[in-house]
Design a protein around this motif. Sequence first.
Motif, PDB file in Angstrom:
ATOM      1  N   GLU A 155     -12.634 -10.854 -39.158  1.00 33.75           N
ATOM      2  CA  GLU A 155     -12.150 -10.380 -37.841  1.00 33.75           C
ATOM      3  C   GLU A 155     -13.363 -10.120 -36.868  1.00 33.75           C
ATOM      4  N   PHE A 156     -14.538 -10.191 -37.439  1.00 37.97           N
ATOM      5  CA  PHE A 156     -15.849 -10.118 -36.481  1.00 37.97           C
ATOM      6  C   PHE A 156     -16.012 -11.476 -35.747  1.00 37.97           C
ATOM      7  N   LYS A 157     -15.876 -11.165 -34.556  1.00 37.86           N
ATOM      8  CA  LYS A 157     -16.402 -12.696 -33.807  1.00 37.86           C
ATOM      9  C   LYS A 157     -17.433 -12.604 -32.687  1.00 37.86           C
ATOM     10  N   GLU A 158     -18.501 -11.644 -33.087  1.00 35.95           N
ATOM     11  CA  GLU A 158     -19.643 -11.440 -32.202  1.00 35.95           C
ATOM     12  C   GLU A 158     -20.994 -11.707 -32.957  1.00 35.95           C
ATOM     13  N   GLN A 159     -20.864 -12.874 -33.883  1.00 33.42           N
ATOM     14  CA  GLN A 159     -21.931 -13.191 -34.386  1.00 33.42           C
ATOM     15  C   GLN A 159     -23.371 -13.573 -33.393  1.00 33.42           C
ATOM     16  N   HIS A 160     -22.939 -14.072 -32.324  1.00 34.27           N
ATOM     17  CA  HIS A 160     -24.101 -14.377 -31.365  1.00 34.27           C
ATOM     18  C   HIS A 160     -24.551 -13.449 -30.779  1.00 34.27           C
ATOM     19  N   LEU A 161     -23.880 -12.193 -30.635  1.00 34.21           N
ATOM     20  CA  LEU A 161     -24.487 -10.982 -30.305  1.00 34.21           C
ATOM     21  C   LEU A 161     -25.391 -10.271 -31.312  1.00 34.21           C
ATOM     22  N   VAL A 162     -25.029 -10.520 -32.419  1.00 34.46           N
ATOM     23  CA  VAL A 162     -25.763 -10.066 -33.646  1.00 34.46           C
ATOM     24  C   VAL A 162     -27.232 -10.808 -33.407  1.00 34.46           C
ATOM     25  N   MET A 163     -27.044 -12.156 -33.266  1.00 32.22           N
ATOM     26  CA  MET A 163     -28.228 -12.865 -33.172  1.00 32.22           C
ATOM     27  C   MET A 163     -29.165 -12.635 -32.114  1.00 32.22           C
ATOM     28  N   ASP A 164     -28.769 -12.434 -31.109  1.00 36.53           N
ATOM     29  CA  ASP A 164     -29.576 -11.764 -29.984  1.00 36.53           C
ATOM     30  C   ASP A 164     -30.771 -10.739 -30.428  1.00 36.53           C
ATOM     31  N   GLY A 165     -30.651 -10.030 -31.469  1.00 37.67           N
ATOM     32  CA  GLY A 165     -31.720  -9.383 -32.101  1.00 37.67           C
ATOM     33  C   GLY A 165     -32.875 -10.098 -32.375  1.00 37.67           C
ATOM     34  N   CYS A 166     -32.584 -11.268 -33.051  1.00 43.56           N
ATOM     35  CA  CYS A 166     -33.715 -12.070 -33.480  1.00 43.56           C
ATOM     36  C   CYS A 166     -34.301 -12.804 -32.038  1.00 43.56           C
ATOM     37  N   SER A 167     -33.488 -13.453 -31.240  1.00 43.61           N
ATOM     38  CA  SER A 167     -33.968 -13.882 -30.059  1.00 43.61           C
ATOM     39  C   SER A 167     -34.449 -13.342 -29.064  1.00 43.61           C
ATOM     40  N   ASP A 168     -34.169 -11.996 -29.048  1.00 45.45           N
ATOM     41  CA  ASP A 168     -34.765 -11.128 -28.066  1.00 45.45           C
ATOM     42  C   ASP A 168     -36.272 -10.714 -28.419  1.00 45.45           C
ATOM     43  N   VAL A 169     -36.534 -10.482 -29.702  1.00 38.18           N
ATOM     44  CA  VAL A 169     -37.878 -10.287 -30.184  1.00 38.18           C
ATOM     45  C   VAL A 169     -38.565 -11.516 -30.330  1.00 38.18           C
ATOM     46  N   ILE A 170     -38.415 -12.749 -30.292  1.00 38.61           N
ATOM     47  CA  ILE A 170     -38.943 -13.915 -30.284  1.00 38.61           C
ATOM     48  C   ILE A 170     -39.559 -13.876 -28.744  1.00 38.61           C
ATOM     49  N   MET A 171     -38.545 -13.744 -27.855  1.00 36.64           N
ATOM     50  CA  MET A 171     -38.897 -13.803 -26.251  1.00 36.64           C
ATOM     51  C   MET A 171     -39.790 -12.828 -25.900  1.00 36.64           C
ATOM     52  N   GLU A 172     -39.581 -11.503 -26.452  1.00 34.91           N
ATOM     53  CA  GLU A 172     -40.599 -10.429 -26.350  1.00 34.91           C
ATOM     54  C   GLU A 172     -41.951 -10.848 -26.859  1.00 34.91           C
TER      55      GLU A 172
END
Length: 208
Positions: A155-172
Amino acid sequence: DILPPQSQSSIATILRGQCHSSSQIMLSNLAASTLRRSVTCAARRCVVTRSLHVEKRLKELGIELPPPSSPRANYNIVCHASGNMMYVSGHLPFQPDGTLMTGRIGEGGRDKDYGYEAARHAGLNIISTLKEQLGDLDRVEQVVKIFGIVQSTDEFKEQHLVMDGCSDVIMEVFDKPVGYHARSAIGTSTLPIDISVEVEAIVQIKPE
């Protein structure tokens, strides 16, 4: 013999023109030399500044990298390919104390924020591996792509928002344009040793 006044005047005019041309050439050469020195100095300053850029940013952000990961089975943690490309194996969400973030994301399991933090820790572990492999994080030319797998319910459809955790720190850490990457995120019903997230990366590096 004494030249006529008209000839003397013509010669004087020619000599003045030659002196003027010589002065222009000397000034032009001087300006070119000065410009070359300025460009060289600026380039050297840029190299010095760049060489401290990522490490300085880590300190400013208060980020302490975890110990570099090691393979959990029969594979290498990274693989180098042509074109200065580095393929980074899937990394796990180890926390600073060495514990793993586990469990399925979604109803009846972990929430989205937990998944985000897991992805962030996986990203930090990737950066730690890059540091160990390259010695200097400023050798990262471009984070090309991040691929993330999220252990989640149907039922979970927000895997892209979970992966923002990795993308955000890479960008930081790397900022634009170096850290700005392509990305894919998928969900799966299970992952090895019950980890919540696994992340792999493709990175272009600068020659030594």
